[in-house]
Design an enzyme around this catalytic site. Structure first.
Site, PDB file in Angstrom:
ATOM      1  N   GLU A   1       2.233   1.892  -3.555  1.00  0.00           N
ATOM      2  CA  GLU A   1       1.302   2.254  -4.097  1.00  0.00           C
ATOM      3  C   GLU A   1       1.221   4.095  -4.199  1.00  0.00           C
ATOM      4  OE1 GLU A   1      -3.182   3.648  -3.462  1.00  0.00           O
ATOM      5  OE2 GLU A   1      -2.800   1.444  -3.253  1.00  0.00           O
ATOM      6  N   HIS A   2       1.357   4.466  -2.971  1.00  0.00           N
ATOM      7  CA  HIS A   2       1.388   5.877  -2.899  1.00  0.00           C
ATOM      8  C   HIS A   2       2.528   6.471  -3.337  1.00  0.00           C
ATOM      9  CE1 HIS A   2      -1.836   6.886   0.332  1.00  0.00           C
ATOM     10  NE2 HIS A   2      -2.241   5.774   0.308  1.00  0.00           N
TER      11      HIS A   2
ATOM     12  N   GLU B   1      -5.192   6.931   6.716  1.00  0.00           N
ATOM     13  CA  GLU B   1      -6.314   6.277   6.156  1.00  0.00           C
ATOM     14  C   GLU B   1      -6.664   5.196   7.262  1.00  0.00           C
ATOM     15  OE1 GLU B   1      -5.724   4.301   2.006  1.00  0.00           O
ATOM     16  OE2 GLU B   1      -4.537   6.132   1.721  1.00  0.00           O
TER      17      GLU B   1
ATOM     18  N   HIS C   1       0.594  -1.345  -0.078  1.00  0.00           N
ATOM     19  CA  HIS C   1      -0.100  -0.029  -0.017  1.00  0.00           C
ATOM     20  C   HIS C   1       0.791   1.396  -0.031  1.00  0.00           C
ATOM     21  CE1 HIS C   1      -3.183   2.495   2.307  1.00  0.00           C
ATOM     22  NE2 HIS C   1      -3.112   2.794   1.084  1.00  0.00           N
TER      23      HIS C   1
END
Length: 317
Positions: free
Chosen positions: A102-103, A180, A99
């Protein structure tokens, strides 16, 4: 956490095109087979008789499979690319690494190093862009006005072969991932997913924390987060583990040229497709009743069954 969909799609076009990726299917080539220097149609596309769009499925020299959809009536062109690697492949020391990567991919490429430049370009060209990380894949997507498609593909494709992954922006994106998690972790669906992971085989990656937060995404002893990030990207972001789908008002022939121009640069590292050989549940985890007190007012009975892996039957349900 079990469900790792970190983002919701921002566009119906992008949603449709990301779902079309699965139609590319898997192909197997003889090792002695000569690959043409031009993209070749590899699959017969079955479509509804009410669908007047034109389709083609091609494989580039680097083994990247791409589904092309030509629709002269649409006002925006889109692309989605999925990498067959996700939270399941993260090292235990760095929960949420997929994740986090991905950022970090959005933090500039060699050809377009300006941070924020990609998002600004998409916005100025009437577009939407998004990404999400799942257990077994990571998906990226963008839609823009038709006339900006070529440049959008140039910017988008760079994520997969020339991402800067500059450590200067590590804290910024670590905090974004943490934010998040902080926002969504009190939700019942997140807690239940985490609980499910905790009650399954502790040797299976389903049991690991994979959202990512400031605690899991930091240096661990003599293991550096930045090194783990680069290793993950350099190993798994290989063309042979990717599938893409493109839709545009352009002809199939024109889209083939764009696909080859922008996606042929992604290297094929011949990385084997990740597999998990550990059972998701053993006898110790079966025949259990788990009671959960929800945060919200909900009454629910959920029955879970463990079945043999039938992913090979995906194309025929």
């Amino acid at each position: 956490m079990i469900s790792t969909e970190k983002y919701k799609f921002g566009s119906a076009i992008v949603l449709s095109i990301s779902l079309l990726i699965s139609a590319c299917g898997a192909t197997h080539k003889n090792e002695n087979e000569q690959v043409s220097s031009e993209p070749e149609v590899q699959h017969h596309i079955v479509k509804s008789p009410n669908d007047d769009r034109e389709y083609a499925s091609i494989v580039l020299d680097n083994d990247l499979q791409i589904l092309l959809v030509s629709d002269p009536d649409i006002e925006k062109s889109a692309v989605a690319l999925s990498v067959a690697v996700g939270s399941f492949q993260e090292p235990k020391e760095f929960g949420g690494l997929a994740h986090y990567l991905e950022h970090m991919l959005f933090m500039g490429t060699k050809s377009y190093p300006e941070v924020g430049g990609y998002g600004e370009f998409v916005t100025l060209n009437g577009g939407t862009q998004n990404a999400y990380t799942e257990l077994d894949h990571t998906n990226f997507m963008v839609a823009v006005n038709n006339e900006a498609y070529d440049q959008a593909l140039s910017r988008f494709s760079g994520f997969f072969y020339e991402a800067l992954l500059n450590e200067e922006y590590a804290d910024k994106e670590r905090n974004a991932v943490h934010s998040e998690w902080t926002m969504k972790s009190p939700n019942d669906w997140v807690i239940l997913a985490q609980l499910e992971g905790k009650t399954l085989n502790p040797e299976h990656p389903i049991s690991q924390f994979n959202w990512g937060n400031l605690e899991s995404l930091k240096d661990s002893g003599n293991q550096k987060l930045q090194d783990a990030l680069l290793d993950f990207y350099n190993h798994y972001y290989s063309a042979n583990l990717m599938k893409a789908a493109m839709i545009s008002n352009l002809s199939i022939a024109e889209m083939k040229l764009l696909a080859k121009r922008h996606f042929s640069n992604i290297p094929n590292k011949h990385t084997p497709k990740p597999t998990i050989n550990v059972p998701v549940a053993t006898a110790q985890q079966l025949k259990k009743i788990v009671h959960y007190v929800p945060q919200a007012d909900m009454k629910q009975l959920s029955l879970h069954f463990v079945i043999e892996n039938n992913a090979h039957e995906f194309a025929v349900k």
